[in-house]
Design a protein around this motif. Structure first.
Motif, PDB file in Angstrom:
ATOM      1  N   VAL A  68      63.879  -6.148  41.971  1.00  0.00           N
ATOM      2  CA  VAL A  68      62.970  -5.357  42.983  1.00  0.00           C
ATOM      3  C   VAL A  68      63.508  -3.883  42.601  1.00  0.00           C
ATOM      4  O   VAL A  68      62.529  -3.005  42.676  1.00  0.00           O
ATOM      5  CB  VAL A  68      63.004  -5.719  44.351  1.00  0.00           C
ATOM      6  N   GLY A  69      64.944  -3.529  42.820  1.00  0.00           N
ATOM      7  CA  GLY A  69      65.306  -2.374  42.764  1.00  0.00           C
ATOM      8  C   GLY A  69      64.817  -1.657  41.090  1.00  0.00           C
ATOM      9  O   GLY A  69      64.385  -0.595  41.161  1.00  0.00           O
ATOM     10  N   PHE A  71      62.321  -2.461  39.434  1.00  0.00           N
ATOM     11  CA  PHE A  71      60.653  -2.255  39.413  1.00  0.00           C
ATOM     12  C   PHE A  71      60.325  -1.010  40.253  1.00  0.00           C
ATOM     13  O   PHE A  71      59.230  -0.265  39.806  1.00  0.00           O
ATOM     14  CB  PHE A  71      59.825  -3.441  39.873  1.00  0.00           C
ATOM     15  N   ILE A  72      60.901  -0.935  41.291  1.00  0.00           N
ATOM     16  CA  ILE A  72      60.822   0.321  42.227  1.00  0.00           C
ATOM     17  C   ILE A  72      61.055   1.644  41.515  1.00  0.00           C
ATOM     18  O   ILE A  72      60.519   2.766  41.347  1.00  0.00           O
ATOM     19  CB  ILE A  72      61.624   0.189  43.426  1.00  0.00           C
ATOM     20  N   ALA A  73      62.300   1.696  40.811  1.00  0.00           N
ATOM     21  CA  ALA A  73      62.837   2.729  39.959  1.00  0.00           C
ATOM     22  C   ALA A  73      61.748   2.982  38.909  1.00  0.00           C
ATOM     23  O   ALA A  73      61.381   4.161  38.546  1.00  0.00           O
ATOM     24  CB  ALA A  73      64.191   2.377  39.406  1.00  0.00           C
ATOM     25  N   ASP A  74      61.515   2.061  38.044  1.00  0.00           N
ATOM     26  CA  ASP A  74      60.426   2.345  37.278  1.00  0.00           C
ATOM     27  C   ASP A  74      59.127   2.787  37.415  1.00  0.00           C
ATOM     28  O   ASP A  74      58.575   3.524  36.903  1.00  0.00           O
ATOM     29  CB  ASP A  74      60.099   0.986  36.209  1.00  0.00           C
ATOM     30  N   SER A  75      58.653   2.199  38.884  1.00  0.00           N
ATOM     31  CA  SER A  75      57.243   2.924  39.045  1.00  0.00           C
ATOM     32  C   SER A  75      57.528   4.302  39.953  1.00  0.00           C
ATOM     33  O   SER A  75      56.363   4.869  40.006  1.00  0.00           O
ATOM     34  CB  SER A  75      56.716   1.822  40.207  1.00  0.00           C
ATOM     35  N   GLY A  76      58.573   4.710  40.188  1.00  0.00           N
ATOM     36  CA  GLY A  76      58.673   5.997  40.952  1.00  0.00           C
ATOM     37  C   GLY A  76      58.180   6.228  42.095  1.00  0.00           C
ATOM     38  O   GLY A  76      57.704   7.296  42.598  1.00  0.00           O
ATOM     39  N   ALA A 122      76.485  -4.042  49.225  1.00  0.00           N
ATOM     40  CA  ALA A 122      76.356  -4.930  47.918  1.00  0.00           C
ATOM     41  C   ALA A 122      74.617  -4.792  47.814  1.00  0.00           C
ATOM     42  O   ALA A 122      74.306  -4.623  46.500  1.00  0.00           O
ATOM     43  CB  ALA A 122      76.605  -6.293  48.267  1.00  0.00           C
ATOM     44  N   SER A 123      73.955  -4.933  48.673  1.00  0.00           N
ATOM     45  CA  SER A 123      72.408  -4.799  48.522  1.00  0.00           C
ATOM     46  C   SER A 123      71.973  -3.271  47.976  1.00  0.00           C
ATOM     47  O   SER A 123      71.209  -3.450  47.190  1.00  0.00           O
ATOM     48  CB  SER A 123      71.808  -5.212  49.555  1.00  0.00           C
ATOM     49  N   LEU A 124      72.608  -2.479  48.721  1.00  0.00           N
ATOM     50  CA  LEU A 124      72.151  -1.116  47.795  1.00  0.00           C
ATOM     51  C   LEU A 124      72.605  -0.867  46.499  1.00  0.00           C
ATOM     52  O   LEU A 124      71.881  -0.343  45.670  1.00  0.00           O
ATOM     53  CB  LEU A 124      73.009  -0.173  48.831  1.00  0.00           C
ATOM     54  N   THR A 129      69.276   2.023  45.571  1.00  0.00           N
ATOM     55  CA  THR A 129      69.092   3.077  46.557  1.00  0.00           C
ATOM     56  C   THR A 129      70.046   3.201  47.430  1.00  0.00           C
ATOM     57  O   THR A 129      71.161   2.835  47.408  1.00  0.00           O
ATOM     58  CB  THR A 129      67.697   2.414  47.057  1.00  0.00           C
ATOM     59  N   ASP A 130      70.040   4.216  48.120  1.00  0.00           N
ATOM     60  CA  ASP A 130      70.955   4.717  49.130  1.00  0.00           C
ATOM     61  C   ASP A 130      70.525   4.251  50.412  1.00  0.00           C
ATOM     62  O   ASP A 130      71.327   4.912  51.431  1.00  0.00           O
ATOM     63  CB  ASP A 130      71.374   6.223  48.980  1.00  0.00           C
TER      64      ASP A 130
END
Length: 358
Positions: A68-69, A71-76, A122-124, A129-130
């Motif tokens: 999920v992290g 995919f979100i980063a790649d999608s911006g 750990a999830s962050l 993400t922060d």
């Protein structure tokens, strides 16, 4: 209705889609979706306008959060997405299969302050993400004082590591107490609850829904298709030897009851008359409840997600809705029965008096 028919979650300013994308299937190659399939599901949901992505630290042993992290980063699109994850289950246990490892660290689970901080950090890291938009207590541990839970999560809201928090799989009194403590102490409180809710799981209407309405909490149902039962994929005649619903899940074979088969029969009849798939009708029924803020749906294929999204545009007529309600009516106990229309009419001299929010 569509995925862009946004609504506030509970009495808050968090704006979400009516369907949340559950990602328990992400990264589970045995019964879920590999990375390529997971990305296709994520992209389809986002292309349809969906903004609420739900995961958890234990899903696929952390792999779901990593995907999920990524995919979100790649999608911006981090600012557009409401990112939801959870804590509480111990890393040494698997609630979907019931497997537990003896001798695990007791402080690596539960809702105590020590574990909440450990789990969140750990999830962050896995999500890249922060901050988390919506942080869930995955299940009540039956040990940690509610005051400690509210204090710890409220502090995390104040320092900005989470924006909001919610409570999942807990007695109604726990959610009500948490909301009351937060209100009395003027600290951030929960904004939503997660509970199992579907045509074959309506018991939460008796206590959880009234508590949520009173406390201003949104309701986010999970398993609105009862592990696939309401899609029609299981039939009474062919379940012998299967032993459980397909895929890892905590439901086991508990959905295979005479009552549920009768509900399924009515659902099948209504769906046929409407000319729509059973799953769409069942999901549309759940979405029609005004207490529902967003409904969690998962998918291992894009086609499954596409069919679920189609339910947002389905309006069930009054006659069909009443048939589904009658067939699936929950068993009413003494306390819940006190809120029946008959009792209310007795109190108010035979009048149908509507309360606040009804």
């Amino acid at each position: 209705m569509s995925l862009t028919a946004y609504r506030a979650l509970g009495r808050s300013g968090l704006i979400v889609s009516p369907i949340a994308l559950g990602t328990m299937t992400f990264g589970t190659n045995v019964w879920g979706a590999d990375e390529a399939s997971s990305r296709a599901i994520f992209d389809h949901y986002r292309d349809a306008g969906g903004n609420l992505i739900d995961t958890a630290d234990i899903y696929s042993n952390g792999e779901s959060e990593k995907l999920v992290g990524k995919f979100i980063a790649d999608s911006g699109s981090r600012d557009e997405i409401v990112l939801s994850t959870k804590f509480a289950f111990n890393a040494s246990s698997n609630p979907t299969s019931g497997v537990q490892t003896a001798g695990g660290n007791p402080n690596a689970g539960g809702a105590g302050a020590k574990n909440i901080h450990r789990a969140l950090d750990a999830s962050l890291r896995r999500l890249g993400t922060d901050y988390i938009d919506l942080y869930w207590m995955h299940i009540w541990d039956q040990v940690t004082p509610i005051e400690e839970i509210v204090q710890t999560l409220g502090d995390l809201v104040r320092v900005g590591k989470i924006r909001y928090y919610g409570l999942s799989d807990m007695p109604a009194w726990v959610a009500m107490k948490a909301a009351t403590i937060a209100e009395e102490r003027r600290v951030p409180g929960p904004i939503a609850i997660q509970v199992e809710y579907s045509l074959v799981a309506r018991d939460v209407e008796c206590e959880h829904f009234p508590a949520a309405r009173e406390a201003g909490l949104g309701v986010m149902p999970w398993s609105p298709l009862a592990g696939g039962l309401l899609s029609g994929k299981y039939r009474r005649a062919d379940i012998a030897g299967k032993g459980r619903l397909s895929g890892a899940n905590p439901l086991g074979d508990t959905k295979f009851t005479d009552r549920n088969w009768a509900i399924l029969e009515t659902l099948e009849q209504v769906a046929a008359e409407m000319g729509r798939p059973m799953a769409e009708v069942a999901l549309a029924w759940t979405l029609a409840n005004k207490a529902v803020g967003a409904t969690l749906v998962g998918a291992s294929k894009v086609s499954q997600l596409r069919n679920n999204i189609a339910a947002t545009d389905l309006c069930i007529g009054a006659a069909h809705f009443e048939r589904l309600n009658e067939a699936s009516a929950p068993v009413i106990g003494f306390t819940s029965g006190l809120g029946s229309p008959m009792i209310r009419r007795m109190v108010f001299g035979g009048h149908d008096v509507a309360g606040w929010g009804e």
